[in-house]
Design a protein around this motif. Sequence first.
Motif, PDB file in Angstrom:
ATOM      1  N   GLY A 283       2.782   0.075  20.150  1.00 51.51           N
ATOM      2  CA  GLY A 283       2.177  -0.729  21.218  1.00 51.51           C
ATOM      3  C   GLY A 283       0.820  -0.223  21.645  1.00 51.51           C
ATOM      4  N   LEU A 284       0.549   1.058  21.384  1.00 53.56           N
ATOM      5  CA  LEU A 284      -0.774   1.590  21.719  1.00 53.56           C
ATOM      6  C   LEU A 284      -1.851   1.052  20.788  1.00 53.56           C
ATOM      7  N   THR A 285      -1.491   0.883  19.527  1.00 59.99           N
ATOM      8  CA  THR A 285      -2.510   0.499  18.541  1.00 59.99           C
ATOM      9  C   THR A 285      -2.758  -0.993  18.475  1.00 59.99           C
ATOM     10  N   ALA A 286      -1.750  -1.812  18.714  1.00 63.83           N
ATOM     11  CA  ALA A 286      -1.927  -3.265  18.584  1.00 63.83           C
ATOM     12  C   ALA A 286      -2.986  -3.795  19.551  1.00 63.83           C
ATOM     13  N   PRO A 287      -2.961  -3.431  20.845  1.00 63.37           N
ATOM     14  CA  PRO A 287      -4.020  -3.915  21.739  1.00 63.37           C
ATOM     15  C   PRO A 287      -5.406  -3.401  21.352  1.00 63.37           C
ATOM     16  N   VAL A 288      -5.462  -2.140  20.833  1.00 61.42           N
ATOM     17  CA  VAL A 288      -6.766  -1.615  20.439  1.00 61.42           C
ATOM     18  C   VAL A 288      -7.309  -2.388  19.241  1.00 61.42           C
ATOM     19  N   ALA A 289      -6.409  -2.796  18.327  1.00 64.09           N
ATOM     20  CA  ALA A 289      -6.844  -3.641  17.213  1.00 64.09           C
ATOM     21  C   ALA A 289      -7.372  -4.972  17.731  1.00 64.09           C
ATOM     22  N   ALA A 290      -6.684  -5.536  18.746  1.00 67.19           N
ATOM     23  CA  ALA A 290      -7.168  -6.781  19.356  1.00 67.19           C
ATOM     24  C   ALA A 290      -8.518  -6.567  20.034  1.00 67.19           C
ATOM     25  N   LEU A 291      -8.735  -5.343  20.535  1.00 64.04           N
ATOM     26  CA  LEU A 291     -10.024  -5.029  21.164  1.00 64.04           C
ATOM     27  C   LEU A 291     -11.167  -5.165  20.163  1.00 64.04           C
ATOM     28  N   GLY A 292     -10.902  -4.842  18.894  1.00 60.97           N
ATOM     29  CA  GLY A 292     -11.941  -5.018  17.880  1.00 60.97           C
ATOM     30  C   GLY A 292     -12.350  -6.465  17.744  1.00 60.97           C
ATOM     31  N   HIS A 293     -11.362  -7.380  17.725  1.00 65.87           N
ATOM     32  CA  HIS A 293     -11.682  -8.810  17.658  1.00 65.87           C
ATOM     33  C   HIS A 293     -12.387  -9.259  18.943  1.00 65.87           C
ATOM     34  N   GLY A 294     -11.914  -8.728  20.081  1.00 69.47           N
ATOM     35  CA  GLY A 294     -12.577  -9.074  21.333  1.00 69.47           C
ATOM     36  C   GLY A 294     -14.013  -8.603  21.360  1.00 69.47           C
ATOM     37  N   PHE A 295     -14.268  -7.455  20.748  1.00 67.51           N
ATOM     38  CA  PHE A 295     -15.638  -6.948  20.665  1.00 67.51           C
ATOM     39  C   PHE A 295     -16.506  -7.907  19.846  1.00 67.51           C
ATOM     40  N   ASP A 296     -15.978  -8.379  18.709  1.00 67.83           N
ATOM     41  CA  ASP A 296     -16.731  -9.333  17.889  1.00 67.83           C
ATOM     42  C   ASP A 296     -17.021 -10.606  18.663  1.00 67.83           C
ATOM     43  N   ASP A 297     -15.997 -11.122  19.362  1.00 68.36           N
ATOM     44  CA  ASP A 297     -16.180 -12.350  20.139  1.00 68.36           C
ATOM     45  C   ASP A 297     -17.190 -12.143  21.262  1.00 68.36           C
ATOM     46  N   THR A 298     -17.132 -10.958  21.876  1.00 65.28           N
ATOM     47  CA  THR A 298     -18.066 -10.675  22.968  1.00 65.28           C
ATOM     48  C   THR A 298     -19.499 -10.609  22.455  1.00 65.28           C
ATOM     49  N   GLN A 299     -19.691  -9.956  21.312  1.00 60.53           N
ATOM     50  CA  GLN A 299     -21.033  -9.869  20.742  1.00 60.53           C
ATOM     51  C   GLN A 299     -21.548 -11.251  20.339  1.00 60.53           C
ATOM     52  N   ALA A 300     -20.676 -12.067  19.722  1.00 58.01           N
ATOM     53  CA  ALA A 300     -21.089 -13.421  19.335  1.00 58.01           C
ATOM     54  C   ALA A 300     -21.432 -14.250  20.565  1.00 58.01           C
ATOM     55  N   ALA A 301     -20.611 -14.137  21.618  1.00 58.89           N
ATOM     56  CA  ALA A 301     -20.892 -14.882  22.851  1.00 58.89           C
ATOM     57  C   ALA A 301     -22.174 -14.397  23.508  1.00 58.89           C
ATOM     58  N   ARG A 302     -22.402 -13.075  23.478  1.00 56.11           N
ATOM     59  CA  ARG A 302     -23.632 -12.536  24.087  1.00 56.11           C
ATOM     60  C   ARG A 302     -24.869 -13.088  23.395  1.00 56.11           C
ATOM     61  N   ARG A 303     -24.839 -13.118  22.054  1.00 53.43           N
ATOM     62  CA  ARG A 303     -25.998 -13.650  21.332  1.00 53.43           C
ATOM     63  C   ARG A 303     -26.156 -15.153  21.582  1.00 53.43           C
ATOM     64  N   ALA A 304     -25.022 -15.869  21.615  1.00 51.91           N
ATOM     65  CA  ALA A 304     -25.088 -17.318  21.852  1.00 51.91           C
ATOM     66  C   ALA A 304     -25.637 -17.618  23.243  1.00 51.91           C
ATOM     67  N   VAL A 305     -25.133 -16.891  24.251  1.00 48.90           N
ATOM     68  CA  VAL A 305     -25.610 -17.112  25.619  1.00 48.90           C
ATOM     69  C   VAL A 305     -27.077 -16.717  25.741  1.00 48.90           C
ATOM     70  N   GLY A 306     -27.502 -15.719  24.977  1.00 51.13           N
ATOM     71  CA  GLY A 306     -28.925 -15.368  24.979  1.00 51.13           C
ATOM     72  C   GLY A 306     -29.791 -16.521  24.515  1.00 51.13           C
ATOM     73  N   ARG A 307     -29.344 -17.215  23.454  1.00 47.75           N
ATOM     74  CA  ARG A 307     -30.120 -18.366  22.971  1.00 47.75           C
ATOM     75  C   ARG A 307     -30.049 -19.520  23.959  1.00 47.75           C
ATOM     76  N   ILE A 308     -28.903 -19.687  24.621  1.00 46.78           N
ATOM     77  CA  ILE A 308     -28.794 -20.723  25.648  1.00 46.78           C
ATOM     78  C   ILE A 308     -29.752 -20.418  26.792  1.00 46.78           C
ATOM     79  N   ARG A 309     -29.799 -19.145  27.191  1.00 49.20           N
ATOM     80  CA  ARG A 309     -30.717 -18.764  28.279  1.00 49.20           C
ATOM     81  C   ARG A 309     -32.166 -19.003  27.886  1.00 49.20           C
ATOM     82  N   ASP A 310     -32.495 -18.768  26.610  1.00 49.99           N
ATOM     83  CA  ASP A 310     -33.869 -19.006  26.166  1.00 49.99           C
ATOM     84  C   ASP A 310     -34.261 -20.470  26.364  1.00 49.99           C
ATOM     85  N   VAL A 311     -33.327 -21.373  26.073  1.00 56.71           N
ATOM     86  CA  VAL A 311     -33.616 -22.800  26.256  1.00 56.71           C
ATOM     87  C   VAL A 311     -33.689 -23.128  27.743  1.00 56.71           C
TER      88      VAL A 311
END
Length: 586
Positions: A283-311
């Motif tokens: 149970g310790l490792t499964a959430p941390v593995a999910a954290l990796g996917h959450g990190f990817d989603d967060t980075q993708a959202a950050r870049r997307a929101v950056g382009r939205i802010r530019d517009v």
Amino acid sequence: MAGLLRPYGWSFAAVVLLQVIGAVAGLAPLLAVVELGRTLLSPSPVDQGHVWAVVIAGAAGLSVRLLFTAASSGIGHIVDGRVQLAFRRQLAARLGRVPIGWFSRRRTGELAKVVGDDVSAVHPFIAHTPGELVSAFVVPLVSLIYLFTVDWRLTLITLVPVVLAVALVPLMMTPTRLREQKEFDGAMGRIASSVVEFVQGISVVKAFGGAGRAHREFLTATEDFVGVFYRFVRGLSGIAAGMQLALSPPFVLLAVLIGGATLITTGGMAPADLLPFLLLGLGLTAPVAALGHGFDDTQAARRAVGRIRDVLAVQSLPEPAHPVAPQGHRVELRGVRFGYGADHEVLRGIDLVLEPGTVTAIVGPSGSGKSTLVQLLPRFFDPTHGSVVLGGVDLRELDSRELYRTVSFVFQDVRLLRASVADNIALAVPHADLDDVVRAARLANIHDRILELPRGYGTVIGEEAGLSGGEAQRIALARALLADAPILVLDEATAFADPQTEQAVRQALAVLEGDRTILVIAHRLETVADADTVVMLENGAIVERGRPAELLAQDGKFAAFWQSHRSATAGEIETRRGVPQGDEPR
């Protein structure tokens, strides 16, 4: 990103709180199994009441987890829908106010990616990532507290796989990895743009056999993407593989069993105490593995929101704090200069007066600034120097709604909505009666064609029927006529019309003139001949102006322009008749 999402802070707090409760409750079934194992393995007699209490507690925890995580997910998706709707509304509002020239400097595909893909890219971050991040921190924290109470030494051994995986995370955020992510997004945007441009120009490509050249840009964009994607994956593959290996159940179980066996054989821990580590260690490792996917989603959202802010940060044409109402409909351009960039001045010192009730024709060679000049009147741009004055008031001091009630326009590049014909005509007057719509359509000589459509004025353009370029222009002209604005701007509104329709439209405009001010870009000689004033542009400056007959008599630039157009028109007519250009018909 926090600034754009701040209005939804309380909703995010509710999502996180519900997820925390659900995550903690989700540990109850595992702890119940541990307690049952200890009870059943104990040499003492089994207490049936205690066993049932543990089972009920585990089942209750599971029910609470399901209920609260479902509520958290539901609220998260509702918030996600609201955020995406708000983003698209903000983008639509902003794009409706930015200067038209801003669009000309951006590729269609890249802008479509911002409005479509980038807004959608915030979905995982809003609807899923909060729950994953909460689980990634809360579940390990509670589990660790419990495991430390059992045996602190085996707890540290159980954490070894997690520490190894977390140690690899900074390698995903190096400047090289961030640059590769940016290059990846740029390559995706170039592919989208090349596809849009290829599809929009497919008719020209097929007509002129330029498929190879047209495909080249798309193929180049695809090859660039393959190279960028290869570098992107190559840089992350080793890191991702290492994290997956460290967090894999076999590796975690191996670490726990080695550590536990060592402690048990040396007498440092009871065999029953190994059970919670076997259950909660995974149970310790499964959430941390999910954290990796959450990190990817967060980075993708950050870049997307950056382009939205530019517009959203693009400067719109400013609205006056205290609008002034125009007095009359006299139009003046005073020392107007305009350029799309600091090094590209299109208009150079334009002084022009448009009197009410007159028709002014703008003529000149391609690239002389005609379209730019007429687009200043509906304030698609603001002059870089000088001013455009309506009724004694600078356009920058007019409320935009008042301006668009005063100025209507029809351009050569007509865009019709996917709506009924009647709604397209009544776009500027949404509550207009059908009789008024029909009257405008008659004036634009499009009424009979509309009646031939499947449902007449109720026909949805683009779904139930399509219109030719000339028919679309007449719909746009009917729209402008229904608006009944005192100033009408036409960018050769009959460019795609047949001679009979052109004649009918010109007659309609002649009837409507009265007190109406008409500014028209003229390419046809008939339009020039009907004008009260002709303005000849060359290299962004007025070189001649006056009545058509007077300018012809001066035998200057306009006369030469007139003669070249007459020769071209005559040559086209003779060619259509089968007579070689330059020969006189007998």
